[in-house]
Design a protein around this motif. Structure first.
Motif: not given
Lengths: 1038, 497
Positions: A354-365
């Motif tokens: 459920y939480f594995y498909s976000l549009t977020e990037a792994a690196m928050d930069r």
């Protein structure tokens, strides 16, 4: 027998907290309460759900496993016969090799536990499910006991239980105690003296209830409830890992406050936080709510591997969601099947999905708003915008009516405009155009200027820009306000001087008309965008002659700049060498004179000659129509445009209404800029496939899994999508065994110090059994039945006689029930860190009650961030705020995760790196030091002292009473008063001897001291108030 | 803030008087609690340790230590940022022939590397430019960067094969300090405080010291969680002893409130708290009275600790003149010795700026100049005071550095990326066999060839020296028994005495 049993009960709860007895206990052994914890604690590690670790084929977590024939041909458990049950025999054997649990586990069953197992097997080994995994049924409410004061059902359950223990409740606490307890519990602040007076003098029957209602309606309630929820949400103002830079997510915090204040039902509260973004036509606020699962710690550390962090973030979100709603410790199952609870690794990775498909990037930069984020205007900003938009309409109308009222006669009708010539129009020379943002290869402003080149002069004006480069390098600007409009057949020009001693290989001009895709170069093709050979980068010949000023000219069309295009930026680029640049602009038609502009007809002719490039589309369309063929409307439109935007005289007359309009527009744009963004959840269009990960290692992908909720907790809700929205709806379905129980237990914990289930984060088999299972079930069903209404629920709890009892600790009760788990007295425990500080701010009159907004940085000791912060972090330097921001409620204090505010941590505020639903309550010397010496508390004491002198009456005695009551709501005893008086007098004597000392004490903190008050007296009162703020009673809810 | 000794003795007298006259005997109870605040540990605190009857030790768990400890206390010199084992300890002379040649694929063997160098087209070998020589009885090779450490080589035990899985600073340092790469677990020092309690009632049992480098701070970040208590009670978290401002936060009285006034205020406070106790009977109140008394005593014991005026000049000859400047690594080593003398259980000194991705030879020279003499001095000093026998000293960082170069490579200048698969740490003192060189790495200092020591093994060994079985120091949290070494950890028997 009965009597004996009672003794046993008292004995057992004193000795063995695990065996909290229940009323039904009587003779019967209850599997879930009595047996399962023993099996789970001692056996499940090898004979439980984890297949990989299972020994001898014996499985004791499932009914079917326990009664099977084993490899040894024996049966684990034979119903009704412990002598034939291998499980029991292995508990009592003398053979140390056979005895269970094995010695190396360090575990051992007590005699009592062994006896329980025997009794259970012999009585038929009735199996059952762990209590928390069975949906609660509404328990029947016990009958009222004759002597007890019962107000609502809560009391009936509690009192029934106390009776069995031979205990009874205390009488209701006095009103002064009650109002302090209630106000602290529901708002996190102490009551004011006026509020105390009002309650004490309220003769009505429902005086108490009126206070409850007032507090629940107060906005302070929402803040207080939110502050507690934010521990669970692991809310903070930085990202948490590595650089620990600032994170912009406080609109989520404000959403939580608002939700509590408007009493959003808990099911909605849940759905919006977990899946607000997935609701149909979701609002901005519903998206803001999903910040809950963007509060996790993230990294931007160079060198990290994305795949690893995608997994970590999703695992963390499952753990948090699971702790908060399910009261289960899912984390164990990320590596292996759960050792105690039925949560398998597959269950875990299905939740993980459920939480594995976000549009977020792994690196928050390390940025403030790592996407996905959303603009989230505050209510105030929305209101301001609405008002300004209305004002703008009015202003526009004003402008229009002024315009309509203008009389115009063309002074030069019939005059013909001569042929117009092209000429140089300089865009910038010594100074960049207005608004231009200079930039370039170096950080900050990269523009360097010289006023001569050796003996040579600059080409024009006072200076020329210069650049020496090793390779490709440039200086440029963007964002010029006064844009350069391109006309037909116009050319752009600039002057250049190449250093003969250090010539470049390339010079290049780049023009920004929204993009930089308009370039011209001379020399080698080594500028930006090499190899294009078209209008985005075109060669205009070899390098200009060295050692002299040369004019470069670029026909605008050739670099893709069509008539009407508007330049806002310009770049001077070179490859190597030293290059000087001067005066740049456009070769275009000469503008009309002021006098000519007064004539509409001349202006029209001019437009025709310049191919209508200088007017907006609709106007140019009208201009292209022959004068006599234009409609009346068209003529009016054209005239108005002309009068408003071109004609100098009429423009002057419109200046005032236009100024008004501009001011409003400016305000609107300022608000737009000030609107905060906040992090939200958003799913990818194509989901990322989840797998079971062996040992939780991101590289060890095994079976593919998709989003699904564990059936053994509750069935999948029909017709719901397999996404977070489906998950949220699954959690708040009526028959869910955990969500409501876990939630009401936390509310109970908030008021009574400990939950009915003490392990409020773990309702699994290893968690503690509820002290009052029937009450817990009744409460959780009641909570659902009444529409998950949180205010109503809190009201029910605080209305109960159980809540209102006196909290005086009787020796006998202390001995019988040291932790007050059975509620024969009122709750008494140390206040939370935030409440302690807020209370001091409130009584001192310093508290600034603004709700929400960006977090603030009140006092903290110097040099806390620097010794730990990464040099490049934007939170490595602490800049203390000033003024009002020093005195906001503590929930608004900027929370830097890697170095949290020490006065909060010292009082057990969690680090906010992980989800926390239960705070520790320690009592340490460092806490004493905070209250003794922290600027915030000393300043609060001296401002409190000012109040005492100004509002507390005339005599020392009156003032003492005022100081005492303001903090503790009660009057001091004679003894207390005497001691404080002695302290006051002794301090006064000292400060009168040494006035400078008094002034020093009164200068602690940034708020000014009231100069009208005698400093020696004020300092002495400060000693008294300082002492009061340090009292054990002050930091305790009683 | 000098206490007037006469006034002070009067006040003590007053307090005695106060306790004596208290009719219910609470005075005595409160006094006892000064010696053992745990007697009144908050009952509301989850999983609180039981009280323990043991003279001289406050707090701690029953049954601990599990066996007779060799070390009573720990001093951990933490090199944050990861020092290069290749330039200090792991001597690979044959690499000179490999200058600028590619690291063989057979050595890297597909192991993951950070994304800072994973994009490099080549992995050219960068041999150390520093000279190595053999020292001590067993002829340990040590680089010229560490002349002073070389002089104590027979007192320390060097492990060349420490390894971890983490490849970046935040997870790696969190891992070695707490046993997990993710935030939320207690740090080593807090585990030790929790399990073994404190040996000094006037000072925190776990102290953290931050070191300046050339007068400033900088380098890789540190995090409160590295000395935090995780899910243990916050009372076990490390307390930073600071070189500027209050050495312990909020220690000093505010201006305008001198020590006499503080004493008077605390006496009245105690009186009122005691009154309250009499009327409501809550034992927490007595505990709070005791905590205030301890806070008061810290107000004098901490400045006494950090005031190094009484140190003779010979101290500075040993630690170096830098030790006179508060906040330097040298000053912190000296302070660590003073803390050890006062019974502080766990002292951890952090020094940053070891993260040398580029310009390594220059930067590591600077760092070694800062740490070499004081580290060796600490060992010598403890030894001459007879304290090395029961003080465990640990030196090292969170991982090692790569044999291949990051960025531009010349014979004289190079950089190295993070390397988790082997790095060097040393241990000395209580419980450690001196003069051991443990573990071997391959020719590239890339993989362990003999005797790997995982960081869990290292932590298990640290606890062992303190008389703690790492598998049995547990805390139940969220239904699970957690421990520092997770479900891992083997003792490194070869370095144990």
């Amino acid at each position: 027998m009965k009597k004996n049993f009672k003794n046993t009960i008292i004995y057992s709860f004193l000795m063995l907290a695990l065996f909290l007895p229940t009323l039904q206990a009587e003779e019967e052994v209850d599997f879930s309460r009595d047996i399962l914890p023993i099996l789970s604690n001692n056996c499940f590690a090898c004979h439980g759900p984890d297949e990989a670790e299972r020994k001898a084929g014996l499985r004791l977590d499932l009914e079917e496993g326990a009664f099977l024939e084993l490899k040894s041909k024996q049966r684990g458990i034979v119903k009704g016969d412990s002598s034939k049950s291998a499980v029991f025999q292995r508990l009592i054997t003398d053979d140390p090799d056979d005895r269970m649990p094995p010695k190396e586990t360090g575990k051992q069953l007590s005699k009592k536990e062994i006896a329980l197992i025997k009794k259970w097997i012999d009585s038929g080994a009735k199996w059952g499910k762990h209590w928390a995994f069975v949906a609660p049924k509404k328990s029947s409410v016990p009958k009222k006991l004759p002597q007890a004061q019962a107000i609502n059902e809560v009391d009936l359950f509690i009192q029934m239980r106390l009776k069995a223990l031979g205990l009874s409740q205390e009488a209701e606490a006095d009103r002064a105690t009650l109002i302090r307890r209630l106000t602290l519990d529901l708002t996190g602040l102490p009551p004011t003296v006026q509020e105390i007076e009002k309650f004490l003098n309220d003769k009505s029957k429902n005086a108490y209830e009126r206070v409850v209602d007032r507090l629940l309606a107060s906005e302070r309630y929402g803040e207080h409830m939110a502050r507690i929820w934010l521990d669970a949400a692991r809310y903070a103002d930085t990202h948490g890992l590595h650089l620990d830079n600032e994170r912009g997510i406080w609109p989520y915090r404000d959403w939580v406050i608002n939700s509590f204040n408007k009493n959003q039902p808990f099911d909605q509260f849940t759905i919006e936080q977990l899946a607000g973004d997935l609701l149909p036509n979701s609002t901005v606020q519903q998206k803001v709510a999903t910040g809950f699962n963007r509060c996790n710690v993230t990294t931007g550390e160079g060198g990290s591997i994305d795949a690893e962090y995608y997994v970590r973030y999703a695992v963390e979100r499952v753990e948090t969601t699971s702790t908060v709603w399910l009261g289960l410790t899912a984390g164990c199952s990320s590596c292996h099947d759960h050792k105690f609870d039925p949560m398998t690794q597959k269950d875990f990775y299905q939740l993980f999905s459920y939480f594995y498909s976000l549009t977020e990037a792994a690196m928050d930069r390390n940025v403030l708003y790592p996407p996905p984020s959303i603009k989230a205007p505050t209510a105030e900003q929305i209101a301001q915008q609405e008002k300004l938009n209305k004002d703008l309409q009015v202003a526009q109308k004003n402008l229009q009516s002024t315009l309509i009222s203008l009389k115009y006669e063309d002074p030069h009708v019939g005059q013909k405009l001569d042929e117009i010539k092209k000429q140089d129009r300089v865009w910038f020379d010594d100074k960049l155009p207005e608004g231009a943002k200079p930039s370039g290869n170096e950080l900050g402003n990269s523009w360097k200027f010289v006023d001569k080149i050796g003996k040579e002069k600059v080409f024009s004006g006072k200076n020329a820009s210069v650049r020496t480069a090793a390779g490709l390098s440039q200086h440029f600007f963007t964002d010029a306000k006064n844009k350069l409009v391109i006309g037909k057949n116009d050319s752009l020009f600039a002057y250049v001087y190449l250093d003969p001693k250090n010539p470049p290989e390339t010079v290049q001009l780049q023009f920004n008309a929204g993009s930089w895709e308009h370039r011209a170069f001379w020399g080698a093709d080594k500028g930006h965008a090499p190899g294009r050979n078209n209008h985005t980068n075109l060669r205009f010949g070899k390098l200009p002659e060295l050692g002299k000023w040369v004019r470069l000219e670029v026909p605008a069309e050739k670099v893709g700049l069509k008539p009407g295009a508007q330049l806002n930026g310009w770049a001077f680029t070179q490859y190597g060498g030293t290059v000087y640049w001067d005066k740049a602009g456009i070769v275009t038609v000469a503008p009309l004179s002021k006098e000519q502009l007064e004539s509409l007809s001349i202006w029209e002719q001019y437009q025709a000659k310049t191919q209508y490039t200088q007017v907006p589309g609709p106007i140019s369309a009208i201009l292209k129509i022959q004068k006599d063929k234009r409609s009346k409307d068209q003529t009016t439109q054209l005239t108005r445009y002309y009068l408003e935007h071109v004609n100098p005289s009429t423009q002057a007359k419109l200046a005032q209404p236009r100024q008004q309009q501009e001011t409003i527009k400016k305000k609107l744009s300022d608000i737009q800029k000030a609107i905060p963004s906040t992090l939200i959840m958003e799913d990818r269009k194509t989901p990322r496939q989840a797998y079971i990960l062996e040992r939780g290692e991101y590289t060890l992908k095994r079976e593919k899994v998709d989003s699904k909720t564990p059936d053994w907790i509750a069935p999948v809700v029909k017709d719901q999508p397999a996404n977070r929205l489906g998950l949220a709806k699954w959690l708040v379905q009526k028959d869910h065994p955990l969500t409501s129980r876990v939630t009401v237990n936390r509310f109970w914990q908030q008021l009574f110090g400990t939950g009915l289930v003490k392990t409020s984060e773990d309702f699994g088999v290893q968690g503690e059994h509820p002290t009052h299972p029937e009450l817990l079930d009744w409460l959780s069903v009641n909570f659902i039945e009444t529409g998950w209404d949180m205010k109503r629920f809190m009201k029910m709890l605080v209305m109960s006689a159980t809540y209102r009892q006196s909290s005086i600790v009787q020796k006998e009760k202390l001995a019988k029930d040291p932790e007050n788990r059975f509620y024969a007295r009122g709750a008494r425990f140390r206040l939370d860190a935030e409440v302690i500080r807020d209370q001091a701010l409130r009584v001192s009159g310093l508290l600034v009650g603004t709700i929400g907004g960006k977090s603030v940085k009140p006092y903290q000791p110097p040099n806390l961030w620097k010794p730990v912060g990464f040099g490049g972090s934007n939170t490595s330097v602490f800049r203390q705020d000033k003024g009002d921001k020093l005195y906001r409620r503590s929930m608004y204090t900027f929370w830097k995760r890697t170095s949290p505010p020490p006065s909060m941590s010292t009082f057990d505020a969690p680090d906010r790196e992980t989800c926390q639903v239960r705070r520790a309550r320690t009592n340490t010397p460092l806490q004493a030091l905070v209250l003794m010496n922290d600027v915030q508390f000393v300043e609060a004491a001296r401002k409190f002292a000012e109040r005492v002198m100004k509002e507390g009456g005339k005599t020392v005695e009156e003032r003492l009473v005022f100081a005492f009551r303001s903090t503790l709501t009660r009057n001091p005893s004679a003894k207390e008063q005497k001691a404080l008086l002695a302290l006051y007098n002794a301090s006064l004597k000292d400060y009168q001897k040494d006035k400078a000392q008094a002034v020093k004490l009164l200068s602690v903190g940034e708020s000014p001291r009231d100069p009208s008050l005698n400093p020696e007296e004020l300092a002495s009162w400060t000693m008294v108030t300082h002492l009061i703020l340090n009292l054990s009673e002050t930091v305790t809810k009683g | 803030m000098n206490l007037n000794p006469l006034r002070e003795s009067e006040l003590i007298e007053t307090r005695r008087h106060f306790f004596r006259k208290s009719a219910t005997g609470i005075g005595t109870a409160a006094l006892a609690s000064l010696l053992n605040p745990k007697l009144f540990a908050s009952p509301a605190e989850p999983n609180k340790p039981n009280k323990k009857v043991d003279t001289g030790v406050v707090g701690g768990l029953p049954g601990l230590p599990h066996f007779a400890p060799k070390a009573k206390r720990v001093i951990y010199l933490f090199m944050s940022g990861a020092p290069s084992q290749l330039d200090m300890w792991d001597y690979k002379p044959q690499l000179q022939k490999w200058f600028d040649k590619d690291l063989p694929d057979s050595i890297r063997n597909g192991q993951r590397i950070t994304t800072m160098t994973s994009g490099q087209k080549r992995f050219p070998i960068a041999p150390s430019k520093f000279k190595f020589a053999q020292h001590g009885a067993n002829g340990t090779w040590i680089s010229e960067l560490l002349p002073h450490t070389a002089s104590i080589i027979d007192d320390i035990s060097v492990i060349k094969t420490v390894n971890t899985e983490a490849i970046n600073h935040d997870p790696a340092i969190t891992y070695i300090q707490t046993g997990s790469q993710l935030p939320g677990r207690p740090s080593t020092g807090s585990w030790v405080s929790y399990g073994l309690g404190s040996m000094n009632n006037n000072l925190p049992s776990f102290v953290v010291l931050h070191s300046t480098v050339n007068g400033g701070f900088g380098g890789q970040a540190l995090y409160a969680r590295l000395w935090g208590a995780g899910f243990l009670s916050t009372r076990y978290q490390g307390v930073s002893l600071r070189s500027t401002g209050d050495p312990v936060l909020y220690l000093s009285n505010p201006s305008g409130l001198d020590a006499n006034m503080r004493r008077r205020m605390l006496d009245t406070l105690g009186e009122l708290n005691d009154e309250r106790f009499k009327s409501v009977g809550d034992p927490e109140i007595q505990s709070r009275i005791a905590q205030y008394e301890m806070a008061y005593r810290m107000q004098s014991s901490v400045p006494e600790l950090t005031d190094i005026k009484d140190e003779p000049e010979s101290t500075y000859e040993l630690y170096g003149q830098e030790a006179k400047k508060p906040g330097t690594f040298a000053a912190n080593c000296l302070l660590a010795r003073r803390l050890a003398e006062r019974g502080v259980r766990f002292t951890q000194i952090f020094i940053r700026q070891w993260d040398q991705h580029g310009n390594l030879p220059n930067d590591i020279t600077r760092q070694c100049k800062i740490i070499d003499q004081p580290s060796a001095a600490l060992i010598k000093d403890l030894k001459q005071r007879g304290m090395l026998d029961d003080t465990l000293v640990i030196w090292g960082g969170e991982f090692g550095r790569t044999v291949y170069c990051q960025g531009k490579l010349t014979r004289q200048n190079y950089g190295r990326d993070h390397h988790p698969r082997c790095f060097t740490k040393w241990m000395a003192g209580g419980g450690i066999k001196p003069g051991v060189l443990h573990g071997e790495t391959d020719d590239f200092s890339y993989n362990v060839t003999e005797n790997p020591v995982h960081i869990h093994d290292l932590n298990a060994t640290i606890l062992h020296c303190l008389g703690v079985n790492h598998e049995r120091l547990t805390f139940k949290h969220q239904g699970r028994d957690f421990r520092l070494t997770d479900v891992h950890g083997k003792l490194v028997k070869e370095v144990l005495a």
